[in-house]
Design a protein around this motif. Structure first.
Motif, PDB file in Angstrom:
ATOM      1  N   MET A 127       4.928  69.507  12.688  1.00 12.94           N
ATOM      2  CA  MET A 127       5.644  68.356  12.117  1.00 12.94           C
ATOM      3  C   MET A 127       6.415  67.612  13.211  1.00 12.94           C
ATOM      4  O   MET A 127       6.415  66.377  13.261  1.00 12.94           O
ATOM      5  CB  MET A 127       6.587  68.819  11.014  1.00 12.94           C
ATOM      6  N   PHE A 128       7.051  68.364  14.089  1.00 14.56           N
ATOM      7  CA  PHE A 128       7.786  67.780  15.209  1.00 14.56           C
ATOM      8  C   PHE A 128       6.829  67.004  16.116  1.00 14.56           C
ATOM      9  O   PHE A 128       7.106  65.871  16.518  1.00 14.56           O
ATOM     10  CB  PHE A 128       8.486  68.903  15.975  1.00 14.56           C
ATOM     11  N   HIS A 129       5.697  67.593  16.414  1.00 15.49           N
ATOM     12  CA  HIS A 129       4.688  66.976  17.270  1.00 15.49           C
ATOM     13  C   HIS A 129       4.174  65.670  16.651  1.00 15.49           C
ATOM     14  O   HIS A 129       4.047  64.652  17.332  1.00 15.49           O
ATOM     15  CB  HIS A 129       3.551  67.972  17.492  1.00 15.49           C
ATOM     16  N   LEU A 130       3.901  65.706  15.359  1.00 19.80           N
ATOM     17  CA  LEU A 130       3.430  64.505  14.665  1.00 19.80           C
ATOM     18  C   LEU A 130       4.521  63.438  14.599  1.00 19.80           C
ATOM     19  O   LEU A 130       4.234  62.244  14.713  1.00 19.80           O
ATOM     20  CB  LEU A 130       2.949  64.861  13.258  1.00 19.80           C
ATOM     21  N   ALA A 131       5.754  63.852  14.420  1.00 18.20           N
ATOM     22  CA  ALA A 131       6.857  62.892  14.390  1.00 18.20           C
ATOM     23  C   ALA A 131       7.003  62.198  15.746  1.00 18.20           C
ATOM     24  O   ALA A 131       7.235  60.992  15.810  1.00 18.20           O
ATOM     25  CB  ALA A 131       8.155  63.587  14.000  1.00 18.20           C
ATOM     26  N   LEU A 132       6.864  62.950  16.826  1.00 23.25           N
ATOM     27  CA  LEU A 132       6.915  62.330  18.149  1.00 23.25           C
ATOM     28  C   LEU A 132       5.765  61.352  18.324  1.00 23.25           C
ATOM     29  O   LEU A 132       5.931  60.279  18.905  1.00 23.25           O
ATOM     30  CB  LEU A 132       6.865  63.397  19.243  1.00 23.25           C
ATOM     31  N   GLY A 133       4.586  61.719  17.832  1.00 18.50           N
ATOM     32  CA  GLY A 133       3.441  60.819  17.907  1.00 18.50           C
ATOM     33  C   GLY A 133       3.667  59.559  17.108  1.00 18.50           C
ATOM     34  O   GLY A 133       3.301  58.456  17.533  1.00 18.50           O
ATOM     35  N   GLY A 134       4.281  59.702  15.933  1.00 19.01           N
ATOM     36  CA  GLY A 134       4.598  58.529  15.124  1.00 19.01           C
ATOM     37  C   GLY A 134       5.603  57.631  15.806  1.00 19.01           C
ATOM     38  O   GLY A 134       5.510  56.402  15.751  1.00 19.01           O
ATOM     39  N   LEU A 135       6.562  58.234  16.483  1.00 19.04           N
ATOM     40  CA  LEU A 135       7.561  57.473  17.224  1.00 19.04           C
ATOM     41  C   LEU A 135       6.892  56.723  18.378  1.00 19.04           C
ATOM     42  O   LEU A 135       7.235  55.581  18.656  1.00 19.04           O
ATOM     43  CB  LEU A 135       8.648  58.418  17.740  1.00 19.04           C
ATOM     44  N   ALA A 136       5.917  57.364  18.998  1.00 22.71           N
ATOM     45  CA  ALA A 136       5.194  56.730  20.105  1.00 22.71           C
ATOM     46  C   ALA A 136       4.404  55.512  19.636  1.00 22.71           C
ATOM     47  O   ALA A 136       4.150  54.592  20.424  1.00 22.71           O
ATOM     48  CB  ALA A 136       4.275  57.740  20.767  1.00 22.71           C
TER      49      ALA A 136
ATOM     50  N   PRO B 104       4.858  52.216  22.340  1.00 25.26           N
ATOM     51  CA  PRO B 104       3.716  52.642  23.153  1.00 25.26           C
ATOM     52  C   PRO B 104       4.051  52.670  24.642  1.00 25.26           C
ATOM     53  O   PRO B 104       4.823  51.844  25.136  1.00 25.26           O
ATOM     54  CB  PRO B 104       2.634  51.608  22.848  1.00 25.26           C
ATOM     55  N   LYS B 105       3.475  53.631  25.339  1.00 21.85           N
ATOM     56  CA  LYS B 105       3.742  53.782  26.778  1.00 21.85           C
ATOM     57  C   LYS B 105       3.329  52.541  27.560  1.00 21.85           C
ATOM     58  O   LYS B 105       3.934  52.217  28.568  1.00 21.85           O
ATOM     59  CB  LYS B 105       2.984  55.000  27.318  1.00 21.85           C
TER      60      LYS B 105
ATOM     61  N   HIS C 129      14.698  54.121  22.170  1.00 21.42           N
ATOM     62  CA  HIS C 129      13.629  55.125  22.117  1.00 21.42           C
ATOM     63  C   HIS C 129      14.140  56.493  22.552  1.00 21.42           C
ATOM     64  O   HIS C 129      13.838  57.514  21.928  1.00 21.42           O
ATOM     65  CB  HIS C 129      12.461  54.673  22.993  1.00 21.42           C
ATOM     66  N   ALA C 130      14.936  56.524  23.607  1.00 24.49           N
ATOM     67  CA  ALA C 130      15.488  57.786  24.097  1.00 24.49           C
ATOM     68  C   ALA C 130      16.395  58.436  23.056  1.00 24.49           C
ATOM     69  O   ALA C 130      16.338  59.651  22.838  1.00 24.49           O
ATOM     70  CB  ALA C 130      16.247  57.560  25.396  1.00 24.49           C
ATOM     71  N   VAL C 131      17.225  57.640  22.404  1.00 23.15           N
ATOM     72  CA  VAL C 131      18.127  58.176  21.371  1.00 23.15           C
ATOM     73  C   VAL C 131      17.312  58.726  20.198  1.00 23.15           C
ATOM     74  O   VAL C 131      17.616  59.806  19.685  1.00 23.15           O
ATOM     75  CB  VAL C 131      19.136  57.100  20.916  1.00 23.15           C
ATOM     76  N   LEU C 132      16.290  58.004  19.773  1.00 21.30           N
ATOM     77  CA  LEU C 132      15.457  58.489  18.663  1.00 21.30           C
ATOM     78  C   LEU C 132      14.737  59.787  19.037  1.00 21.30           C
ATOM     79  O   LEU C 132      14.656  60.709  18.229  1.00 21.30           O
ATOM     80  CB  LEU C 132      14.456  57.412  18.246  1.00 21.30           C
ATOM     81  N   GLN C 133      14.227  59.871  20.260  1.00 21.87           N
ATOM     82  CA  GLN C 133      13.591  61.107  20.709  1.00 21.87           C
ATOM     83  C   GLN C 133      14.598  62.252  20.738  1.00 21.87           C
ATOM     84  O   GLN C 133      14.282  63.369  20.335  1.00 21.87           O
ATOM     85  CB  GLN C 133      12.986  60.927  22.110  1.00 21.87           C
TER      86      GLN C 133
END
Length: 135
Positions: free
Chosen positions: A44-53, A57-58, A72-76
């Motif tokens: 779930m954490f991994h998917l949430a980070l992907g959703g945030l990305a 986008p990089k 972005h840093a604060v949300l991460q």
């Protein structure tokens, strides 16, 4: 199976299996149901980070303002802190867990990770700009 797809699954499943196994050795008194919940948290954490990305986008790092990099840093950092608070909540008895303690843990984790992500993003953006200008 495509290598990228396999890599995506493994990057999610290996920590989801390894984390509970390691915790079982470190904390033998942990309940199996708590270990299972922790195993579910990582994907779930991994998917949430992907959703945030998806929202940050990089490829857009060079065009982002400093305020957007900070956002972005604060949300991460907050996402990591939420994961940490929930995961460590399974390792404590109910009497040890107080709201103030959880809030301190969340604030410390979020601040630390946000600062790390912000500094790293600024460094990466500066490196990308230097590479674009040929410096």
């Amino acid at each position: 199976m495509d290598r990228q797809v396999l890599g995506n699954y493994l990057s999610c499943l290996i920590p989801a299996v390894a984390l509970p196994v390691v915790l079982r050795f470190l904390e033998p008194a942990m309940l199996p149901q708590d270990l299972f919940k922790i195993a579910l948290l990582y994907p779930m954490f991994h998917l949430a980070l992907g959703g945030l990305a998806a929202y940050f986008p990089k490829e857009n790092l060079l065009r982002r303002s400093t305020a957007t990099v900070l956002e972005h840093a604060v949300l991460q950092g907050m996402l990591f802190a939420a994961f940490l608070v929930i995961a460590t909540g399974f390792m404590r008895s109910e009497s040890e867990v107080g709201l103030l303690r959880i809030l301190r843990q969340f604030a410390f984790s979020a601040t630390t990770m946000s600062a790390f992500h912000f500094v790293f993003a600024i460094y990466l953006r500066r490196s990308l700009r230097n590479n674009d200008t040929g410096i």
